[in-house]
Design a protein around this motif. Structure first.
Motif, PDB file in Angstrom:
ATOM      1  N   ALA A 168       0.890   8.102   3.570  1.00 60.02           N
ATOM      2  CA  ALA A 168       0.993   6.983   2.627  1.00 60.02           C
ATOM      3  C   ALA A 168       2.396   6.401   2.735  1.00 60.02           C
ATOM      4  O   ALA A 168       3.338   7.094   3.118  1.00 60.02           O
ATOM      5  N   PRO A 169       2.562   5.113   2.416  1.00 54.52           N
ATOM      6  CA  PRO A 169       3.896   4.506   2.482  1.00 54.52           C
ATOM      7  C   PRO A 169       4.808   5.034   1.384  1.00 54.52           C
ATOM      8  O   PRO A 169       4.621   4.741   0.207  1.00 54.52           O
ATOM      9  N   ASN A 176       1.921   2.488   7.460  1.00 56.05           N
ATOM     10  CA  ASN A 176       2.617   3.311   6.466  1.00 56.05           C
ATOM     11  C   ASN A 176       4.096   3.489   6.814  1.00 56.05           C
ATOM     12  O   ASN A 176       4.964   3.443   5.949  1.00 56.05           O
TER      13      ASN A 176
END
Length: 206
Positions: free
Chosen positions: A132-133, A162
């Motif tokens: 996830a970013p 991401n």
């Protein structure tokens, strides 16, 4: 052979590895100069332009008669010596495009990589992917690897969304695909961080 430090995806140092032969070639500063100059000139808009006598509104009638007024003779009020008149010898819009041969580009790009490798500013990561970013997670990895505040350029094999979003909020960090970088990007970066997948792509195609 040129070497670089290999880091795990967590930022832990593993060992030193040998870089491909393209990082060990002779640095050609002339080709680097020609390519970087062309890149900077090709990025210029070239839209600066001032109005000449034909473009300034007004004119068409002689302001006063030629003789007998005691004033200097004048032909039209669009002259450059008049207030709100034309601009003499001002810039004109034109194209700054410079062509560089493919062979020169290739030599310049590889010379930039070789110069960074010789300075010890090339680091290799096993992977540069995130689930996830998270900017916080990326900063933690960079801090563990000792790359904080060092103007890092991340080279990845594919556009990892991401990783891009994680690095987007870091002013001294930039993420790019191998196919999108040029000689100027390599030279202006203080550290070049490459994933192993990107390193294989560099060796095979650039």
């Amino acid at each position: 052979m040129a070497t670089a430090k290999l880091f795990a995806a967590t930022g832990d140092f593993k060992n030193d590895i040998q870089l491909p032969a393209m990082f060990d070639q002779e640095v050609n500063k002339v080709c680097m100069y020609l390519h970087i100059k062309a890149i900077l000139n090709n990025n210029r808009q070239g839209t600066a332009q001032t109005k000449n006598k034909s473009a300034v509104s007004g004119g068409g009638q002689k302001p006063w008669k030629q003789k007998g007024t005691g004033r200097a003779r004048s032909g039209q009020n669009t002259s450059a010596v008049w207030v709100r008149g034309a601009k003499a010898h001002g810039p004109k819009s034109h194209d700054y495009f410079e062509k560089v041969n493919k062979k020169v580009k290739k030599i310049a790009f590889r010379s930039a990589l070789a110069a960074k490798a010789a300075e010890g500013k090339v680091q290799v990561f096993e992977a540069l992917a995130f689930d996830a970013p998270k900017t916080k997670d990326l900063l933690a990895v960079l801090s563990k690897a000792g790359l904080e505040q060092r103007n890092a350029l991340f080279l990845v094999s594919e556009a990892d969304k991401n990783l891009y979003q994680s690095s987007n909020n870091i002013p001294w960090c930039r993420c790019a695909r191998v196919a999108d970088v040029n000689t100027y990007d390599i030279v202006r970066a203080n550290n070049v961080v490459i994933s192993q997948a990107a390193l294989a792509e560099l060796e095979g195609g650039r």
